[in-house]
Design a protein around this motif. Structure first.
Motif, PDB file in Angstrom:
ATOM      1  N   GLU A  87      39.351  31.425  41.213  1.00 48.01           N
ATOM      2  CA  GLU A  87      39.383  32.860  40.942  1.00 48.01           C
ATOM      3  C   GLU A  87      39.515  33.169  39.456  1.00 48.01           C
ATOM      4  OE1 GLU A  87      42.304  34.810  43.291  1.00 48.01           O
ATOM      5  OE2 GLU A  87      41.597  33.918  45.164  1.00 48.01           O
TER       6      GLU A  87
ATOM      7  N   SER B 188      37.476  34.300  37.129  1.00 50.11           N
ATOM      8  CA  SER B 188      36.951  35.592  36.667  1.00 50.11           C
ATOM      9  C   SER B 188      37.900  36.731  37.009  1.00 50.11           C
ATOM     10  CB  SER B 188      35.575  35.856  37.290  1.00 50.11           C
ATOM     11  OG  SER B 188      34.659  34.898  36.859  1.00 50.11           O
ATOM     12  N   LYS B 189      38.442  36.717  38.216  1.00 49.58           N
ATOM     13  CA  LYS B 189      39.382  37.769  38.621  1.00 49.58           C
ATOM     14  C   LYS B 189      40.658  37.702  37.784  1.00 49.58           C
ATOM     15  CE  LYS B 189      37.772  37.846  43.387  1.00 49.58           C
ATOM     16  NZ  LYS B 189      38.103  37.555  44.781  1.00 49.58           N
TER      17      LYS B 189
ATOM     18  N   LEU C 151      40.967  36.519  34.756  1.00 47.30           N
ATOM     19  CA  LEU C 151      40.673  36.970  33.393  1.00 47.30           C
ATOM     20  C   LEU C 151      40.577  38.491  33.321  1.00 47.30           C
ATOM     21  CD1 LEU C 151      38.145  34.245  32.189  1.00 47.30           C
ATOM     22  CD2 LEU C 151      40.543  34.529  31.531  1.00 47.30           C
ATOM     23  N   ALA C 152      40.051  39.109  34.358  1.00 46.24           N
ATOM     24  CA  ALA C 152      39.997  40.572  34.386  1.00 46.24           C
ATOM     25  C   ALA C 152      41.411  41.149  34.397  1.00 46.24           C
ATOM     26  CB  ALA C 152      39.214  41.039  35.608  1.00 46.24           C
TER      27      ALA C 152
ATOM     28  N   GLU D  39      42.802  40.771  30.904  1.00 45.64           N
ATOM     29  CA  GLU D  39      42.231  41.798  30.028  1.00 45.64           C
ATOM     30  C   GLU D  39      42.919  43.147  30.220  1.00 45.64           C
ATOM     31  OE1 GLU D  39      37.626  40.716  29.091  1.00 45.64           O
ATOM     32  OE2 GLU D  39      38.079  41.443  31.104  1.00 45.64           O
TER      33      GLU D  39
END
Length: 90
Positions: A12, A14-15, A17-18, A21
């Motif tokens: 996961e 990408s999730k 990292l979002a 952010e």
């Protein structure tokens, strides 16, 4: 602060990292032991390279260091004399 396992972080990323952010801090753990922390990147905290980094060398280098012609041996080295083992440059 959220703690996730390595396996979950890999699947996961990408999730995660979002979420980072968005300002969240994520800790990645191997089993129960924390090993890494994902935090938002702060561009303002990066050191700015300033002028004068090599100021301590200013008076130690000869003033004509790059103005003198190369010796014959240095010139031959630049032209490839020592590039190939066993080659005499001829």
């Amino acid at each position: 602060m959220t703690v996730v396992t390595i396996h979950k972080a890999k699947t996961e990323l990408s999730k995660l990292l979002a979420r980072v952010e968005a300002g969240e801090e994520i800790v990645i753990a191997r089993g129960d032991e924390p090993i890494a922390r994902l935090v938002p990147f702060d561009k303002q905290k990066q050191p700015v390279r300033g002028y004068g980094r090599f100021a301590h060398l200013r008076d130690k280098l000869p003033t004509n260091l790059f103005l003198e012609p190369m010796s014959e041996d240095e010139l031959q080295a630049w032209e490839g004399k020592y590039s190939f083992p066993g080659d005499n440059g001829q």
